[in-house]
Design a protein around this motif. Structure first.
Motif, PDB file in Angstrom:
ATOM      1  N   SER A  57       0.752  -1.064   0.016  1.00 18.66           N
ATOM      2  CA  SER A  57      -0.115  -0.069  -0.104  1.00 18.66           C
ATOM      3  C   SER A  57       0.976   1.362  -0.039  1.00 18.66           C
ATOM      4  O   SER A  57       2.009   1.199   0.565  1.00 18.66           O
ATOM      5  N   SER A  58       0.314   2.251  -0.733  1.00 10.68           N
ATOM      6  CA  SER A  58       1.093   3.558  -0.742  1.00 10.68           C
ATOM      7  C   SER A  58       0.501   4.361   0.438  1.00 10.68           C
ATOM      8  O   SER A  58       1.295   5.633   0.574  1.00 10.68           O
ATOM      9  N   ASP A  59      -0.154   4.011   1.302  1.00  8.68           N
ATOM     10  CA  ASP A  59      -0.796   4.974   2.443  1.00  8.68           C
ATOM     11  C   ASP A  59       0.480   5.086   3.321  1.00  8.68           C
ATOM     12  O   ASP A  59       0.967   4.301   3.705  1.00  8.68           O
ATOM     13  N   PRO A  60       0.700   6.421   3.469  1.00 10.14           N
ATOM     14  CA  PRO A  60       1.751   6.774   4.700  1.00 10.14           C
ATOM     15  C   PRO A  60       1.571   6.398   6.016  1.00 10.14           C
ATOM     16  O   PRO A  60       2.558   6.347   6.677  1.00 10.14           O
ATOM     17  N   LEU A  61       0.442   6.094   6.533  1.00  7.18           N
ATOM     18  CA  LEU A  61       0.145   5.569   7.553  1.00  7.18           C
ATOM     19  C   LEU A  61       0.118   4.205   7.762  1.00  7.18           C
ATOM     20  O   LEU A  61      -0.489   3.429   8.923  1.00  7.18           O
ATOM     21  N   ARG A  62       0.345   3.409   6.799  1.00  8.83           N
ATOM     22  CA  ARG A  62       0.337   2.136   6.657  1.00  8.83           C
ATOM     23  C   ARG A  62       1.064   1.274   7.754  1.00  8.83           C
ATOM     24  O   ARG A  62       0.427   0.439   8.399  1.00  8.83           O
ATOM     25  N   SER A  63       2.406   1.680   8.233  1.00  8.57           N
ATOM     26  CA  SER A  63       2.737   1.072   9.271  1.00  8.57           C
ATOM     27  C   SER A  63       2.188   1.186  10.590  1.00  8.57           C
ATOM     28  O   SER A  63       2.177   0.579  11.564  1.00  8.57           O
ATOM     29  N   ALA A  64       1.711   2.425  10.745  1.00  4.97           N
ATOM     30  CA  ALA A  64       0.986   2.869  12.132  1.00  4.97           C
ATOM     31  C   ALA A  64      -0.213   2.086  12.162  1.00  4.97           C
ATOM     32  O   ALA A  64      -0.429   1.646  13.154  1.00  4.97           O
ATOM     33  N   LYS A  65      -0.637   1.932  11.171  1.00  7.13           N
ATOM     34  CA  LYS A  65      -2.213   1.184  11.178  1.00  7.13           C
ATOM     35  C   LYS A  65      -1.773  -0.391  11.569  1.00  7.13           C
ATOM     36  O   LYS A  65      -2.647  -1.029  12.254  1.00  7.13           O
ATOM     37  N   ARG A  66      -0.671  -0.897  10.899  1.00  6.76           N
ATOM     38  CA  ARG A  66      -0.357  -2.189  11.181  1.00  6.76           C
ATOM     39  C   ARG A  66       0.087  -2.461  12.625  1.00  6.76           C
ATOM     40  O   ARG A  66      -0.009  -3.447  13.389  1.00  6.76           O
ATOM     41  N   ALA A  67       0.870  -1.348  13.331  1.00  3.79           N
ATOM     42  CA  ALA A  67       1.252  -1.472  14.479  1.00  3.79           C
ATOM     43  C   ALA A  67       0.245  -1.094  15.604  1.00  3.79           C
ATOM     44  O   ALA A  67       0.695  -1.353  16.722  1.00  3.79           O
ATOM     45  N   MET A  68      -0.929  -0.718  15.152  1.00  4.11           N
ATOM     46  CA  MET A  68      -1.856  -0.146  16.044  1.00  4.11           C
ATOM     47  C   MET A  68      -2.364  -1.276  17.003  1.00  4.11           C
ATOM     48  O   MET A  68      -2.754  -2.524  16.644  1.00  4.11           O
ATOM     49  N   ILE A  69      -2.297  -1.246  18.270  1.00  5.44           N
ATOM     50  CA  ILE A  69      -2.793  -2.162  19.457  1.00  5.44           C
ATOM     51  C   ILE A  69      -4.241  -2.095  19.289  1.00  5.44           C
ATOM     52  O   ILE A  69      -5.049  -1.120  19.501  1.00  5.44           O
ATOM     53  N   PRO A  70      -4.875  -3.440  19.441  1.00  6.08           N
ATOM     54  CA  PRO A  70      -6.317  -3.487  19.223  1.00  6.08           C
ATOM     55  C   PRO A  70      -7.026  -3.389  20.395  1.00  6.08           C
ATOM     56  O   PRO A  70      -6.290  -3.161  21.632  1.00  6.08           O
ATOM     57  N   TYR A  71      -8.131  -2.662  20.082  1.00  3.07           N
ATOM     58  CA  TYR A  71      -9.072  -2.154  21.359  1.00  3.07           C
ATOM     59  C   TYR A  71      -9.082  -3.386  22.595  1.00  3.07           C
ATOM     60  O   TYR A  71      -9.212  -2.909  23.613  1.00  3.07           O
ATOM     61  N   ALA A  72      -9.399  -4.462  22.078  1.00  3.60           N
ATOM     62  CA  ALA A  72      -9.549  -5.537  22.873  1.00  3.60           C
ATOM     63  C   ALA A  72      -8.517  -5.670  23.965  1.00  3.60           C
ATOM     64  O   ALA A  72      -8.910  -5.842  24.951  1.00  3.60           O
ATOM     65  N   LEU A  73      -7.101  -5.286  23.468  1.00  2.00           N
ATOM     66  CA  LEU A  73      -6.109  -5.453  24.425  1.00  2.00           C
ATOM     67  C   LEU A  73      -6.193  -4.291  25.599  1.00  2.00           C
ATOM     68  O   LEU A  73      -5.841  -4.482  26.788  1.00  2.00           O
TER      69      LEU A  73
END
Length: 199
Positions: free
Chosen positions: A159-175
């Motif tokens: 993906s060319s989304d500049p926030l791709r890495s941040a989205k992938r690293a985002m800790i889930p709400y459940a945790l």
């Protein structure tokens, strides 16, 4: 009781998301990227400046610190084809700055999150992991908790989304919610400190 929560490397806010939604919590998010709209936009390595800002705002006491330092450093040195460019060891300055902040405020509860790739580099500095939930490796001092989370997906690897890495690293709400529930279930600070089930 109102909990003052400091979320370092807050990114998209996943780690502190449940705390943010809770009326008993006051969350201060810190990140160096203004696109994430953090409470304080600053490089975490500017430890003294960050502490001065927090204390100046009346936050001389912090109840809980969450920190999820970027894992990109560990991925870079883990790839042999990058060795000539990045070297053999990652830059640990952000982890060390995190520990300086934790040591300054001495919160009764703190959690540092990272990945399997960072484990071997982090443990020499702060010891063995305290807990693991799926792909999330946790260090620190906190009540034991558990939840079900999905493995991280790299479905948008190209993906060319500049926030791709941040989205992938985002800790889930459940945790985040499971941690919040565990913290709030410790009815008093004394009970928490005496509790034998802390990590």
């Amino acid at each position: 009781m109102t909990y003052k929560v400091l979320d370092l490397f807050s990114g998209l806010g996943g780690f502190s998301s449940a705390f943010w939604d809770d009326p008993d919590c006051h969350v201060i998010r810190v990140d160096n990227n203004p696109e994430f709209d953090p409470t304080i936009c600053i490089d975490i390595n500017k430890v003294d400046e960050l502490i001065d800002i927090l204390v100046g705002w009346g936050h001389d006491k912090i109840d809980l610190i969450l920190a999820s330092p970027p894992c990109i450093e560990f991925y870079k040195v883990g790839a042999p084809w990058f060795e000539d460019y990045y070297g053999k060891e990652p830059d640990m300055s952000l982890l060390l700055s995190t520990m300086k902040i934790i040591n300054h405020f001495s919160p009764p509860i703190y959690v540092i999150e990272n990945t399997k790739s960072g484990k071997k580099w982090i443990e020499p500095h702060i010891g063995n992991i305290s807990h693991r939930i799926g792909p999330y490796f946790l260090w620190g001092h906190f009540p034991k908790f558990d939840c079900v989370v999905k493995n991280k997906s790299d479905g948008e690897a190209w993906s060319s989304d500049p926030l791709r890495s941040a989205k992938r690293a985002m800790i889930p709400y459940a945790l985040s919610k499971a941690l919040l529930d565990a913290v709030k279930n410790q009815t008093t600070l004394i009970e928490y400190l005496d509790y034998g089930g802390v990590c």
